[in-house]
Design an enzyme around this catalytic site. Sequence first.
Site, mmCIF file in Angstrom:
data_model
loop_
_atom_site.group_PDB
_atom_site.id
_atom_site.type_symbol
_atom_site.label_atom_id
_atom_site.label_comp_id
_atom_site.label_asym_id
_atom_site.label_seq_id
_atom_site.Cartn_x
_atom_site.Cartn_y
_atom_site.Cartn_z
ATOM 1 N N TYR A 206 22.003 -41.339 -56.150
ATOM 2 C CA TYR A 206 20.766 -41.279 -55.359
ATOM 3 C C TYR A 206 19.622 -42.037 -56.035
ATOM 4 O O TYR A 206 18.451 -41.753 -55.793
ATOM 5 C CB TYR A 206 20.355 -39.828 -55.032
ATOM 6 C CG TYR A 206 21.250 -39.232 -53.969
ATOM 7 C CD1 TYR A 206 22.557 -38.866 -54.263
ATOM 8 C CD2 TYR A 206 20.800 -39.082 -52.654
ATOM 9 C CE1 TYR A 206 23.404 -38.363 -53.278
ATOM 10 C CE2 TYR A 206 21.634 -38.576 -51.671
ATOM 11 C CZ TYR A 206 22.937 -38.222 -51.994
ATOM 12 O OH TYR A 206 23.769 -37.732 -51.028
ATOM 13 N N HIS A 335 22.831 -36.821 -39.032
ATOM 14 C CA HIS A 335 23.882 -37.847 -38.978
ATOM 15 C C HIS A 335 24.838 -37.645 -37.797
ATOM 16 O O HIS A 335 25.995 -38.086 -37.837
ATOM 17 C CB HIS A 335 24.691 -37.883 -40.286
ATOM 18 C CG HIS A 335 23.859 -38.151 -41.496
ATOM 19 N ND1 HIS A 335 22.974 -39.188 -41.569
ATOM 20 C CD2 HIS A 335 23.780 -37.508 -42.684
ATOM 21 C CE1 HIS A 335 22.372 -39.182 -42.750
ATOM 22 N NE2 HIS A 335 22.842 -38.171 -43.434
HETATM 23 FE FE LIG Z 1 25.304 -40.434 -47.332
#
Ligand SMILES: [Fe+2]
Length: 476
Positions: A206, A335
């Site tokens: 990340y 998502h």
């Molecule tokens: Fe992802």
Amino acid sequence: MSFLDGHRLMGSRWDFVVLILVLLISTVAEFSYGGRTSSFVRTANLSLDMPVDSDVFRVPPGYNAPQQVHITQGDHVGKGVLVSWVTPEEPGSNTVLYWAENTTLKKQADGIVLTYKYFNYTSGYIHHCTINDLEFDTKYYYEVGIGNTIRQFWFITPPEVGPDVPYTFGLIGDLGQTYDSNRTLTHYELNPAKGKTMLFVGDLSYANDYPFHDNTRWDTWGRFTERNAAYQPWIWTAGNHELDLAPELGEAIPFKPYKNRYHVPYRASYSTSPFWYSIRRASTYIIVMSSYSAFGKYTSQYKWLENELPKVNRTETPWLIVLMHSPLYNSYANHYMEGETMRVMYESWFVEYKVDVVFAGHVHAYERSERVSNIAYNIVNGMCTPISDQSAPVYITIGDGGNLEGLVTDMTEPQPSYSAYREASFGHGILDIKNRTHAYFSWHRNQDGYAVEADSVWLHNRYWNTLEESTLAALR
Ligand SMILES: [Fe+2]
């Protein structure tokens, strides 16, 4: 007929009716959906990053000491191990010394070293060295570094590829480097099931969530995960956080830090890219796909997979596992339907080739599907609802590693019938392959002891199960 005989006859009739009813109910129960949304209550706090001076990020002592050591499978069958590490100050040695347990002769393998720049960051010296021709099922020690900064680790090679070889995989996705990430990794490490190889379904550090994609966060992540990834192979899948695309910073090449830091044996499966490849390990054939590389018809990934699937020999490797980042079936609001384009492209192949399980991450929660397919649609028939399909894979989303973006708790309602179980908690999975026909998957949430399996399922091998069924049918 006496009253007693009549009563007995009635009794046996009722017994028969009850028996039929029980059979009917159990049949319906077996084939109908019982989708469950867990009511587990969790804290609403966002996951906090561990500070850079945390123990888990400690730089090993000594000038130019190797750090961020991690291994992955180095060939197609598990006789090779690819060792990677970083030396911060200068290239140092590219050599790995290794020897089997109970032997003294140290062998040597030589690798390569590279560096990369990203905006205002210059990487340390990243080493990659493949050790080949190891013995199966053997513990090896290995050393990297020189002088007084030599560091020693070990790994155990898998058993020889074969149909009834038991093997245990761990599953983690979307890990990041928060306190929750550390809990997930610790929980996995202490799991008595003892995962031997990590199937990592993408989104590693990340780093792109930090100002200017702070690549020092790739370094801290490498040091954080070393304690596990130096001792057991992590099979890498690229996620969206590996893209590190920042044209405004002059960084327009996708996957630049990831591609330099995490090498994989893609050439062993005749892939042209490290983002999609396959390996065999014990009784499994593992296909890694890239949700964020081109996958339409005639693309390199498409052509590779088209050639790859027919090569899978289920007599040799009964278990066919696919790893990708973006799930094809996801009933969370976050998502939602992002995997739809890839599902449309590839789901029919997964059914045709009887893939056992598709693991994905991306959604920061856990979900397991029923065996369903949705491949009947064409432009005129309107058939676009998932249906029960025993040739279809189980889809498992395990993007709940614990990164700084927190959990996804919003779900689409009502729970769709294809969704068997869903819960927004951090955790890890264990895929415990017993033999060619049976494997046991369990999901462990971080808050629980190991006796608690928040979700679990026996997986019956799609290839061998079907064979058994057809053999039984022929006998009837
Ligand atoms: Fe992802």
